[in-house]
Design a protein around this motif. Structure first.
Motif, PDB file in Angstrom:
ATOM      1  N   ALA B 195      43.569   3.014 -24.543  1.00 51.99           N
ATOM      2  CA  ALA B 195      44.564   3.544 -23.602  1.00 51.99           C
ATOM      3  C   ALA B 195      44.093   4.872 -23.010  1.00 51.99           C
ATOM      4  CB  ALA B 195      45.897   3.720 -24.322  1.00 51.99           C
ATOM      5  N   GLN B 196      43.460   5.677 -23.871  1.00 54.83           N
ATOM      6  CA  GLN B 196      42.970   6.977 -23.417  1.00 54.83           C
ATOM      7  C   GLN B 196      41.875   6.804 -22.359  1.00 54.83           C
ATOM      8  OE1 GLN B 196      41.677   9.316 -26.735  1.00 54.83           O
ATOM      9  NE2 GLN B 196      42.330  11.238 -25.796  1.00 54.83           N
ATOM     10  N   ILE B 197      40.979   5.839 -22.626  1.00 54.50           N
ATOM     11  CA  ILE B 197      39.889   5.562 -21.678  1.00 54.50           C
ATOM     12  C   ILE B 197      40.462   5.100 -20.346  1.00 54.50           C
ATOM     13  CG2 ILE B 197      37.949   3.979 -21.224  1.00 54.50           C
ATOM     14  CD1 ILE B 197      37.469   4.146 -24.358  1.00 54.50           C
ATOM     15  N   ASP B 198      41.552   4.288 -20.440  1.00 49.77           N
ATOM     16  CA  ASP B 198      42.189   3.783 -19.209  1.00 49.77           C
ATOM     17  C   ASP B 198      43.014   4.853 -18.506  1.00 49.77           C
ATOM     18  OD1 ASP B 198      41.033   1.401 -19.666  1.00 49.77           O
ATOM     19  OD2 ASP B 198      42.803   0.399 -20.475  1.00 49.77           O
ATOM     20  N   GLY B 199      43.174   6.014 -19.145  1.00 48.93           N
ATOM     21  CA  GLY B 199      43.917   7.119 -18.523  1.00 48.93           C
ATOM     22  C   GLY B 199      45.421   6.995 -18.607  1.00 48.93           C
ATOM     23  N   ALA B 200      45.915   6.298 -19.616  1.00 49.56           N
ATOM     24  CA  ALA B 200      47.371   6.145 -19.756  1.00 49.56           C
ATOM     25  C   ALA B 200      48.003   7.481 -20.153  1.00 49.56           C
ATOM     26  CB  ALA B 200      47.678   5.094 -20.823  1.00 49.56           C
ATOM     27  N   SER B 201      49.184   7.770 -19.561  1.00 50.01           N
ATOM     28  CA  SER B 201      49.885   9.021 -19.906  1.00 50.01           C
ATOM     29  C   SER B 201      50.496   8.886 -21.305  1.00 50.01           C
ATOM     30  CB  SER B 201      50.993   9.282 -18.887  1.00 50.01           C
ATOM     31  OG  SER B 201      51.994   8.283 -19.033  1.00 50.01           O
ATOM     32  N   ALA B 202      50.927  10.042 -21.840  1.00 53.03           N
ATOM     33  CA  ALA B 202      51.514  10.033 -23.195  1.00 53.03           C
ATOM     34  C   ALA B 202      52.754   9.154 -23.238  1.00 53.03           C
ATOM     35  CB  ALA B 202      51.855  11.464 -23.604  1.00 53.03           C
ATOM     36  N   PHE B 203      53.585   9.267 -22.167  1.00 56.72           N
ATOM     37  CA  PHE B 203      54.809   8.469 -22.145  1.00 56.72           C
ATOM     38  C   PHE B 203      54.506   6.976 -22.073  1.00 56.72           C
ATOM     39  CE2 PHE B 203      58.247   6.344 -19.792  1.00 56.72           C
ATOM     40  CZ  PHE B 203      59.279   6.551 -20.705  1.00 56.72           C
TER      41      PHE B 203
END
Lengths: 433, 295
Positions: B195-203
């Protein structure tokens, strides 16, 4: 003439013989008769039992009987008793009971042993059965059977703050009708003070409400039907709920003796209608000792008919050793023990103890104690033990009285609706056998 | 050893094991079954207030259907259940996330967070009774210090259910948080790395990854709290005894009073068996849900 003289001599001889037999019986009495036995006592962990049990070692020393104490809070004690009695278990030999509450119910269920023959049989010479309060013995007698021996006398009385009343120019209320104007004046005079407080918690209301109902001249049952909707019943409901709603503390519907005593002791209430048993709690710390006066609840149209009840000690009908159990009951309700308990603040159910010099000295030490004893004397002389409906389902009847009062405090019903709903439910209870 | 001899030995061992464990099994089954069977038996009898009993079949259950106090008690039970459960799940998940991410939080602070549920409910009830006393309690003092109007809290028919729900939430949120924290710690880190690699926000990460993966854990917490909340008794009994009026008279409180204050054990048993059936129904429903959300 000769026949009359003979009859008189015969009667004298019979009386003398009777007295001799009684003396012989008392002389034969042996406290050690049940040495080595164990008696189980189911106690309510209230000030009465607490005072009694401080002398437990003396009983064990005197009789050689081991006293096993099962002490619980009041409701948990009843819960345990119901379980034990329904199982017809002999686990409990002696238990504490409030004849005014559960007396008719427990007596009808056959849970009490009949103490009548015991009071006439194995009795110590100094027991002084006749010295026990007649009204309390009567309250513990059902269908001619004496079911419990009185441990204390108690009832609701009015505690009021002399300093606040003086400051606000208010005379102590002499009648029920004086309470509302006095409370109104107090409310206007000092907004930080609760003018009047009494029980508002549903199951606890009947204890204080009954005193007001009886003083006003009302009664719970008329012609076999619930009578709350009578003119006197409605007057009592409106007066009691009105005082609490308009002059009581916020949240009074959750108030029982703990909250009432805490509020009064903290100096935030001017008048408190609460149990005589609370004297010790209220005076704890000494802050209220010099500014409080005590009186029986002011008279109504029927005068003063104070509520006077007392805890009793009963022997279980399922006990396998009722005689040994009776020894404990006898010791616990003897003049000597009741004198000791009186000095611990437990009002004695014996006038002889109330007049004992040591007790009198204790009473004379503080004016408030003198007033307390004077109020208790009125309770003993004029008291009624009717708290709630005098029926087998007395505990349940207190719910409906409390509900009617709460409906009015919370303005959820009119007085006609509240009393009609209560009467309807109470008629069902009255009809129950 | 021949095959027949081996089978014989296995059978014998099995028999020995069964014989050795039988007393414990019989004792355990009896301990569970007896109270249930006895309560069923009590529910089929009527006990007058003087203790006399008579067989009445299902009369206690038909009385229950016509008893307005039963339906009121059911409503109060469900209202309190729903309100408390929602609050505890929301705050429980939030507290678990705080504890999970605040790695440097000292142990003492963590212990403080989770301490309420270690307190006996009777003590908690007494404590809150004092705090919420409208005249002498700290709660109204604080409200008035902030210029807010005082509340009657437990003495108000309107506010009593939310107030009791708040007390229970205060006590049991940490318990839910601990369960959820266990679930959080078992989530696979690789999903978060992706998710981090995909740039997903914290929410978005919370909404799309954490929450769906946590659902089985949340359902488990729901089941455990449901059982407790439907049988909710101690704090209500200590603080209101079902009042004011009958505003907090749950089925459990009502059953207790019918049984132990009015001594109608038969009807009280019928009430309690009905409540038990409701608890079982809820547990079964949530168990199915747990199966549906398992991953």
């Amino acid at each position: 003439m000769k026949a009359k003289a003979f009859a008189a001599r015969l009667a004298l001889a019979l009386v003398a013989a009777g007295n001799a037999a009684s003396v012989a019986c008392a002389a034969d009495f042996d406290w050690k008769k049940f040495q080595g036995k164990t008696v189980t006592f189911l106690a309510n962990n209230n000030p009465v039992a607490q005072a009694l049990l401080t002398h437990k070692a003396d009983f064990e020393k005197l009789t050689g009987i081991t006293l096993k104490v099962d002490a619980y809070q009041e409701q948990q004690m009843r819960q345990r008793l119901v379980t034990v009695m329904n199982a017809r278990s002999d686990e409990v030999d002696v238990f504490m009971s409030l004849p005014s509450r559960e007396g008719p119910q427990f007596a009808a269920a056959g849970w009490y042993a009949d103490l009548t023959p015991m009071t006439k049989g194995a009795v110590a010479g100094d027991y002084d059965y006749a010295g026990l309060g007649r009204a309390l013995l009567k309250a513990g007698t059902f269908d001619g059977k004496l079911t419990s021996m009185p441990m204390n006398i108690e009832g609701p009385i009015l505690y009021y703050r002399t300093d606040i009343l003086k400051k606000c120019g208010v005379e102590p209320p002499a009648t029920i009708k004086d309470i509302e104007p006095a409370a109104k004046k107090l409310k206007a005079c000092d907004t930080n003070i609760t003018p009047f407080v009494s029980r508002g918690l549903k199951p606890a209301i009947a204890y204080t409400f009954s005193n007001m109902l009886h003083n006003i001249g009302g009664n719970y049952i008329a012609n076999g039907k619930s009578n709350l909707c009578s003119a006197k019943g409605k007057e009592a409901l409106e007066t009691y709920s009105g005082l609490l709603r308009d002059y009581g503390p916020p949240g009074v519907v959750n108030y029982s003796f703990q909250q009432i005593s805490a509020l009064y002791r903290s100096g935030r209430a001017a008048m408190s209608f609460e149990s005589s048993n609370e004297l010790r709690t209220v005076m704890d710390g000494g802050e209220r000792l010099k500014d409080t006066a005590l009186v029986p609840f002011p008279a109504g149209e029927a005068g003063q008919v104070p509520t006077a009840i007392g805890w009793g000690m009963a022997v279980s009908a399922h006990s396998k050793q009722p005689e040994a159990a009776w020894y404990f009951v006898q010791w616990a309700t003897s003049p000597e023990i009741q004198k000791r308990m009186a000095l611990q603040g437990i009002a004695p159910p014996r006038s002889a103890v109330a007049n004992d010099p040591a007790y009198r000295r204790w009473i004379e030490e503080e004016p408030v104690r003198k007033q307390w004893q004077a109020a208790l004397d009125v309770l003993a002389a004029k008291g009624s033990s009717e708290v709630g409906y005098p029926i087998v389902a007395n505990p349940e009847s207190r719910e409906f009285i409390g509900q009617a009062v709460q409906d009015l405090i919370l303005k959820q019903k009119t007085v006609d609706q509240a009393c009609a709903d209560a009467d309807k439910a109470l008629d069902v209870l009255i009809a129950q056998k | 050893m021949s095959e027949a001899a081996a089978t014989f030995t296995e059978d014998r061992q099995r028999l020995e094991l069964a014989a050795l464990s039988a007393p414990a099994v019989i004792f355990t089954v009896a301990m569970i079954a007896f109270p249930v069977v006895y309560t069923v038996w009590l529910g089929l009898h009527s006990f007058s207030s003087t203790g006399k009993q008579s067989f009445v079949g299902l009369a206690n259950y038909s009385r229950l259907l016509a008893d307005t106090e039963f339906w009121h008690g059911l409503w109060v039970t469900i209202a309190l259940y729903v309100l408390s459960l929602v609050l505890q799940l929301v705050f429980g998940v939030w507290l678990a996330l705080v504890l999970f991410h605040a790695k440097r939080l000292p142990g003492i602070v963590r212990s403080l967070f989770i301490s309420p549920f270690m307190m006996p409910p009777v003590v908690a009830g007494m404590m809150w009774l004092v705090i919420l006393d409208p005249s002498l309690g700290a709660a109204n003092y604080i409200l008035q210090s902030l210029g807010l109007p005082p509340s009657e809290w437990l003495a108000s028919p309107v506010w009593v259910i939310p107030t009791v729900a708040l007390i229970d939430t205060w006590q049991w949120t940490p318990y839910v948080a601990l369960i959820v924290l266990g679930g959080l710690q078992s989530l696979p880190p690789s999903v978060y790395e992706a998710a981090q690699i995909d740039g997903a926000s914290a929410f978005k990460t919370f909404q799309r990854i954490t929450l769906p993966l946590l659902l089985p854990t949340i359902v488990t917490a729901t089941i455990l709290r449901s059982v407790d909340l439907l049988r909710f008794f101690d704090i209500i009994y200590i603080t209101t005894q079902g009042g004011p009026g009958n505003a907090s008279n749950t089925l459990n409180i009502y059953g207790f009073r019918v049984g132990f204050e009015f001594f109608n054990i038969g009807y009280a048993s019928a009430l309690m068996l009905t409540l038990t059936a409701i608890v079982f129904g809820a547990v079964l429903a949530f168990n199915r849900l747990r199966g549906a959300v398992a991953w």
